[in-house]
Each structure stands twice: as C-alpha cells, then as structure tokens.
Enzyme design. Sequence first.
Site, short mmCIF file in Angstrom:
data_model
loop_
_atom_site.label_atom_id
_atom_site.label_comp_id
_atom_site.label_asym_id
_atom_site.label_seq_id
_atom_site.Cartn_x
_atom_site.Cartn_y
_atom_site.Cartn_z
CD1 TRP A 100 -2.06 -2.18 1.99
CD2 TRP A 100 -2.89 -1.44 0.06
NE1 TRP A 100 -3.03 -3.05 1.57
CE2 TRP A 100 -3.55 -2.63 0.40
CE3 TRP A 100 -3.23 -0.79 -1.13
CZ2 TRP A 100 -4.54 -3.20 -0.40
CZ3 TRP A 100 -4.21 -1.35 -1.93
CH2 TRP A 100 -4.86 -2.53 -1.57
CG ASP A 167 -3.15 4.00 4.15
OD1 ASP A 167 -4.20 3.81 4.79
OD2 ASP A 167 -2.83 3.32 3.14
CE LYS A 191 -8.45 -3.41 3.91
NZ LYS A 191 -7.53 -2.44 3.34
C1 LIG Z 1 -6.92 -1.96 2.00
C2 LIG Z 1 -5.92 -0.88 2.12
C3 LIG Z 1 -5.84 0.15 1.18
C4 LIG Z 1 -6.73 0.21 -0.03
O1 LIG Z 1 -7.98 0.58 0.36
P1 LIG Z 1 -9.18 0.78 -0.71
O2 LIG Z 1 -10.22 1.40 0.15
O3 LIG Z 1 -9.53 -0.58 -1.22
O4 LIG Z 1 -8.70 1.68 -1.78
C5 LIG Z 1 -4.91 1.14 1.38
N1 LIG Z 1 -4.09 1.13 2.44
C6 LIG Z 1 -4.13 0.14 3.37
C7 LIG Z 1 -3.20 0.18 4.53
C8 LIG Z 1 -5.05 -0.89 3.23
O5 LIG Z 1 -5.09 -1.86 4.14
#
Ligand SMILES: *Cc1c(COP(=O)(O)O)cnc(C)c1O
Length: 354
Positions: A100, A167, A191
């Site tokens: 990511w 993030d 998540k």
């Molecule tokens: C799943 C994830 C993403 C991507 O998320 P989307 O909402 O599917 O774009 C980005 N960063 C992390 C740390 C993730 O676990």
Amino acid sequence: MKKHNYSAGPCILPQEVFEQAAASVLNFNNLNLSILEVSHRSKDIVAVMEEAQALVLELLNLENKGYEVLFLQGGASLQFLMAPYNLLKSKAAYLDTGTWSSNAIKEAKYIGNVEVVASSKENGYRHIPKGFNIPSDADYFHCTSNNTIYGTQIKSFQNSPVPVVCDMSSDIFSRVLDFSKFDLIYAGAQKNMGPAGTTLVVVKKDLLGKTGRAIPAILDYETHIAKESMFNTPAVFAVYVSMLTLRWLKNLGGISAIEKINNAKAELLYAEIDRNPLFKGYASPDDRSNMNVTFNLADGVSGEVFDGLWKAAGINGLNGHRSVGGYRASMYNALPLESVQVLVEAMQTFEKKA
Ligand SMILES: *Cc1c(COP(=O)(O)O)cnc(C)c1O
C-alpha cells in the site's frame, strides 16, 4: 452459527451493528422509509453525517484542534492521489513499508517529486525501517501505520520536521496514539470502521491551499469541507454503518478499552505461533501488527490437515493475501477474543495430529 471471521477487508463488524443496520434498511428512524431511499439532504441523514464526524473527533481526541472530518468515496486508493494533489508543492517524503505504501508512492509521482526515505522491500517487508532522516524541505512525510498484507505495524512514530500524512486504513481506532501528531489521516472504512464504500479523511485545515495548484473540485479537500461531505451524493449507508460502529466503540469505552482487547487477542495468537513447532511468524517480532497476524507453516509441513481443521471450526478468511500466501488472521476491533481461542485450539489440534 456465525463464523469466526478473520477476513482482511471487508471485514467483521459488531453483530449489534449488523442488526441495527438491517432494521434501518427496512424502516429508518421510524420514518416508514428505508435508509436506502431517503435523500442525503434530509435532516435524518444530515444528523447521521454530523454524528459520525463528531464521533471521529471525540474518539481520536481531536476536538477543537483545527481538524475537519470527511467521508469520501474512491477508497484509500484515491487518497494516494488526493493527498499529494492537495499538499505536494515541490517534494514529498515517503516511507515504503509494503504494497500500500508503494502504491501511494506511485500515485504521488504523478504530482511531483517523491523521496523514499527508507524501504523494507529487500527483506519482503518483514520489518519497519527506523532511524531514517525526514528531509525538512519536504512538504510532508507519508507513512502507513499498519501494513495489512505483510502484518507489520509502526509501534512508535518518529518525530517529523514536516507535516505527517498517514494511511491508517487497517488500524484506525484500534490503539491509543497521539493523533494530534498527524496532519492528515485517511482510512478506507472497510478494515476497522465500517463497510466498503466510504473513506474517512481527517485533515488539519491550515494544511490546505498552499500548493498554488488548481485542483479539480472533486479532488479538492476544501470542496468537501465547504460542502460537509455532500458535494456529491455521499455513500449514505456506508457512513451510517460506520457511525453505528463508532457508537458501539464509544459505548465500549473508546479506543483505550478496545486496545486492551486487541492486545489480549494479539498476545494469545503470537504466543501460539511462537510456541507451536508447526508454524512460524512472518513479521519481525518487534514490528508485529496487532491487527493482521501473518504466519506460515514451518519448513516441510503440509497445510492440508490444518486447513481442514480451521474450516471445520467455523473460521473464515484465514488465507494470506494472494500476493504473499501463507496465513493471515485479521483481528479487527469487532473480532471477539473467543474467535482467537478457537483458532489457537485448531493450531493445537493440528500439532497433536501431526
Ligand atoms: C486496503 C488498504 C488500502 C486500499 O484501500 P481501498 O479502500 O480498497 O482503496 C490502502 N491502504 C491500506 C493500509 C489498506 O489496508
């Protein structure tokens, strides 16, 4: 019986949230209307949006500190682009700790210069680099607090001379942090906060409007701040279910209460991975994630019997990410400790049978 759901995302949410959400699909707030059919401008939905925003600030302890809360679409993946679009003037510093982060780096390069300050790619992203230099002439420093695929987590955040963008998709609301050290936090809801379809952005307002760049309206944080996340039709149901999940978390005692449960779950599973000779952990012990626990079979061990055991025990979603294989137990806030006990028992039964 409900499964023990270790899915990495979309993932388990509290059962009471599923029940409330289901009831609101049939009759929302006794309006004799489904939540799926009412206007996002109606006062009941505006109240949902406002409560969700207020709960985010309250739970993160960011009230009255200059932060704005947005519920956007496009996933965390769109934030990989939106953050640099809004913040990157000449150069940004990025920490590369997994898939990511490297996707975030790729998108930022469309906007400007990117300096990767450190990477753990060469050892399969098993650890978090430490002691790196964050250049003071960068517009911001970007990091990924929890690496969902590799199962690593930043335990202590280095001081940064520049604003910090993080993030937090896979560990937001899971542990106590000083969130005021971050200037922009983003997280895909699916998540640890709610269903897929909305993305949380918490941004310090004074960070914005400094690049001199013209930004298309839908990519401009200032648009969404001015329109209170209703510039275009928001993902009403996803925001609503996120709000219910945040309410659940608040009633439980907030982040400090859930952190204790999350620590207990992680200790239980890592202890078994370390003790059981048929398994080995993937991530370096110091950097192990409390959310996504990655592990493999020990050399020469076949997984067939184990796969049969955990499936028979009612466990779902234990396979590792398709890019790395092995096993991954995602233990987000709503996963009960009892589910971890069931997994540990399956691992112990496997050992006895081997
Ligand atoms: C799943 C994830 C993403 C991507 O998320 P989307 O909402 O599917 O774009 C980005 N960063 C992390 C740390 C993730 O676990």
